[in-house]
Design an enzyme around this catalytic site. Structure first.
Site, PDB file in Angstrom:
ATOM      1  N   LYS A  54       8.705  -2.930  -8.147  1.00 54.16           N
ATOM      2  CA  LYS A  54       7.260  -3.032  -7.909  1.00 54.16           C
ATOM      3  C   LYS A  54       6.552  -3.522  -9.174  1.00 54.16           C
ATOM      4  O   LYS A  54       5.670  -4.386  -9.116  1.00 54.16           O
ATOM      5  CB  LYS A  54       6.707  -1.676  -7.437  1.00 54.16           C
ATOM      6  CG  LYS A  54       7.205  -1.308  -6.035  1.00 54.16           C
ATOM      7  CD  LYS A  54       6.885   0.128  -5.605  1.00 54.16           C
ATOM      8  CE  LYS A  54       7.589   0.444  -4.281  1.00 54.16           C
ATOM      9  NZ  LYS A  54       7.352   1.815  -3.786  1.00 54.16           N
ATOM     10  N   GLN A  98       5.503   7.517  -5.791  1.00 48.64           N
ATOM     11  CA  GLN A  98       6.815   7.178  -5.241  1.00 48.64           C
ATOM     12  C   GLN A  98       7.442   8.412  -4.574  1.00 48.64           C
ATOM     13  O   GLN A  98       7.470   9.497  -5.152  1.00 48.64           O
ATOM     14  CB  GLN A  98       7.726   6.635  -6.358  1.00 48.64           C
ATOM     15  CG  GLN A  98       9.074   6.109  -5.880  1.00 48.64           C
ATOM     16  CD  GLN A  98       8.966   4.880  -4.994  1.00 48.64           C
ATOM     17  OE1 GLN A  98       8.048   4.077  -5.121  1.00 48.64           O
ATOM     18  NE2 GLN A  98       9.905   4.721  -4.071  1.00 48.64           N
ATOM     19  N   ASP A 121      -0.190   2.234  -0.251  1.00 53.04           N
ATOM     20  CA  ASP A 121       1.009   2.497   0.557  1.00 53.04           C
ATOM     21  C   ASP A 121       0.646   2.660   2.037  1.00 53.04           C
ATOM     22  O   ASP A 121       1.523   2.624   2.904  1.00 53.04           O
ATOM     23  CB  ASP A 121       1.679   3.806   0.098  1.00 53.04           C
ATOM     24  CG  ASP A 121       2.924   3.568  -0.736  1.00 53.04           C
ATOM     25  OD1 ASP A 121       3.556   2.503  -0.577  1.00 53.04           O
ATOM     26  OD2 ASP A 121       3.271   4.462  -1.542  1.00 53.04           O
TER      27      ASP A 121
HETATM   28  N1  GUN Z   1       9.966   5.750  -0.969  1.00 52.43           N
HETATM   29  C1  GUN Z   1      10.634   4.930  -0.115  1.00 52.43           C
HETATM   30  N2  GUN Z   1       9.830   3.962   0.339  1.00 52.43           N
HETATM   31  C2  GUN Z   1       8.618   4.162  -0.226  1.00 52.43           C
HETATM   32  C3  GUN Z   1       7.373   3.488  -0.152  1.00 52.43           C
HETATM   33  O1  GUN Z   1       7.193   2.486   0.564  1.00 52.43           O
HETATM   34  N3  GUN Z   1       6.369   4.002  -0.916  1.00 52.43           N
HETATM   35  C4  GUN Z   1       6.527   5.097  -1.685  1.00 52.43           C
HETATM   36  N4  GUN Z   1       5.482   5.540  -2.366  1.00 52.43           N
HETATM   37  N5  GUN Z   1       7.660   5.756  -1.773  1.00 52.43           N
HETATM   38  C5  GUN Z   1       8.713   5.284  -1.056  1.00 52.43           C
END
Ligand code: GUN
Length: 294
Positions: A54, A98, A121
Site C-alpha cells: 500500500k 490493517q 477501506d
Molecule cells: N486485511 C486483509 N485485507 C484487508 C483490507 O482490505 N484492509 C485492511 N485494513 N485490512 C485487511
C-alpha cells in the site's frame, strides 16, 4: 478451450498511471498531495507485506503516505486514541487500520471509531449501509477491484448468474450487493454460498461468473466449474516451494492448473485480484482528497 488471463497487474498499473497523471495535475494547480495513513498493529508477516504494498502504491501515484506502528500489546483505548488523532488530522485524507487485530481488540469497535469520511477501506457501517442502498460511499477495496477488473475486460455481468463462495464482510457480502445492484457493473443474479451451503458443486456449476473468496487453498476444482465460466480467485495462500528463490509460492482458492483450461477468463494468483485491491484503496483515497463521496 482457450482461456484469457484477467491481468490485475497490468490493469492496476494502467489505473495507477492514470491516477499519477491526475495527481501531478492537481499539484500543478497548487492543490495538496493526497495523504493515506495506515495503522499497523504488531508484526504479522502477511499484514507487513500488504501494508508495504500500500505504501509503495502511494509512492507510485505521488501520494503522501504515513505508517503508524503499534506494538501487538497495545490496548484498545490506546488504539482508539490513535484513530481519533487521525480523524482530526486535517492533513490526512483517509486512513486504514490493517486487519486482523490481536484477538483481545474488538475489530467492530475499532472500525466504528473511524470517521466514515476517512474510512477509505469502506468498512464502517455507515459506508456499508450507504453502499447497500446505492448512495455515494467508500466501497470495500477487494469487491471494487474485482468489478473494475471485469469492467476493463468488458465482461458482461447483466443477467448473468454470479456465484460467490464466501460471505465475509470484506469481500463476499459487499460483492453480492454490488453485483446484484441496478447498475452498469451489476444487474447480475447472485447466489452467495458459504460453509453451510448444501450441494455446493451443483450451484457452482451453474455459475457464469464464479468468485472464490472462501480462504481455503485450491478449494475450487474442475468438477465445480461450468465450461466457459469466468473465474475470479480472491484467495492468497503462502506455501513452501523449492522452485522459487524466496522458498515460498502463492496459491489461490482455485486449483488453477486444472480449472483454467475450462474457463473463458481467470484471474491468476499472484497478479490478479491482489493488485486491483490496492488500486481501489488508492482510488478511494483520491476520492476522499477530492471530497467526491462526502
Ligand atoms: N486485511 C486483509 N485485507 C484487508 C483490507 O482490505 N484492509 C485492511 N485494513 N485490512 C485487511
Amino acid at each position: 478451450m482457450d482461456f484469457q488471463i484477467l491481468d490485475g497487474k497490468l490493469i492496476s498499473k494502467q489505473i495507477k498511471d492514470e491516477i499519477a497523471e491526475e495527481v501531478s495535475q492537481m499539484i500543478k494547480r497548487g492543490q495538496k498531495q493526497p495523504h493515506l495513513s495506515a495503522i499497523l498493529v504488531g508484526n504479522d508477516g502477511a499484514s507487513e507485506t500488504y501494508v508495504a504494498h500500500k505504501v509503495k502504491a502511494c509512492e507510485q501515484v505521488g501520494f503522501k503516505s504515513s505508517l503508524i506502528r503499534l506494538e501487538d500489546t497495545v490496548s484498545e483505548e490506546a488504539l482508539i486514541k490513535e484513530i481519533e488523532k487521525l480523524n482530526k488530522n486535517n492533513d490526512v485524507n483517509g486512513f486504514i487500520v490493517q486487519l486482523p487485530l490481536p484477538n483481545y481488540i474488538s475489530e467492530d469497535k475499532i472500525i466504528e471509531s473511524i470517521d466514515p469520511k476517512k474510512d477509505v477501506d469502506g468498512f464502517h457501517p455507515v459506508n456499508v449501509g450507504r453502499m447497500t442502498i446505492g448512495l455515494p460511499a467508500f466501497v470495500s477495496a477487494t469487491p471494487q477491484g474485482i468489478l473494475d477488473l471485469m469492467n476493463r475486460y468488458k465482461i458482461e455481468t447483466s443477467g448473468k448468474h454470479c456465484v460467490i463462495i464466501g460471505r465475509s464482510n470484506i469481500v463476499g457480502k459487499p460483492l453480492s450487493i454490488l453485483l446484484s445492484q441496478k447498475s452498469d457493473i451489476g444487474n447480475a443474479t447472485v447466489t452467495l454460498c458459504h460453509s453451510r451451503t448444501q450441494n455446493l458443486k451443483e450451484i457452482t456449476k451453474q455459475a457464469d461468473i464464479l468468485i472464490a473468496a472462501i480462504g481455503v487453498k485450491e478449494f475450487v476444482t474442475k468438477d465445480m466449474v461450468k465450461p466457459g465460466a469466468v473465474i475470479i480467485d480472491v484467495g492468497i495462500h503462502r506455501v513452501k516451494s523449492d522452485q522459487t528463490k524466496s522458498g515460498w509460492k502463492l496459491k489461490g482458492d482455485v486449483k488453477f492448473d486444472e480449472v483454467a483450461p475450462l474457463c473463458s477468463y481467470i484471474t491468476p494468483v499472484p497478479g490478479g485480484v491482489g493488485p486491483m485491491t490496492i488500486v481501489s484503496l488508492i482510488k478511494n483515497t483520491l476520492a476522499a482528497a477530492k471530497k467526491e463521496v462526502y
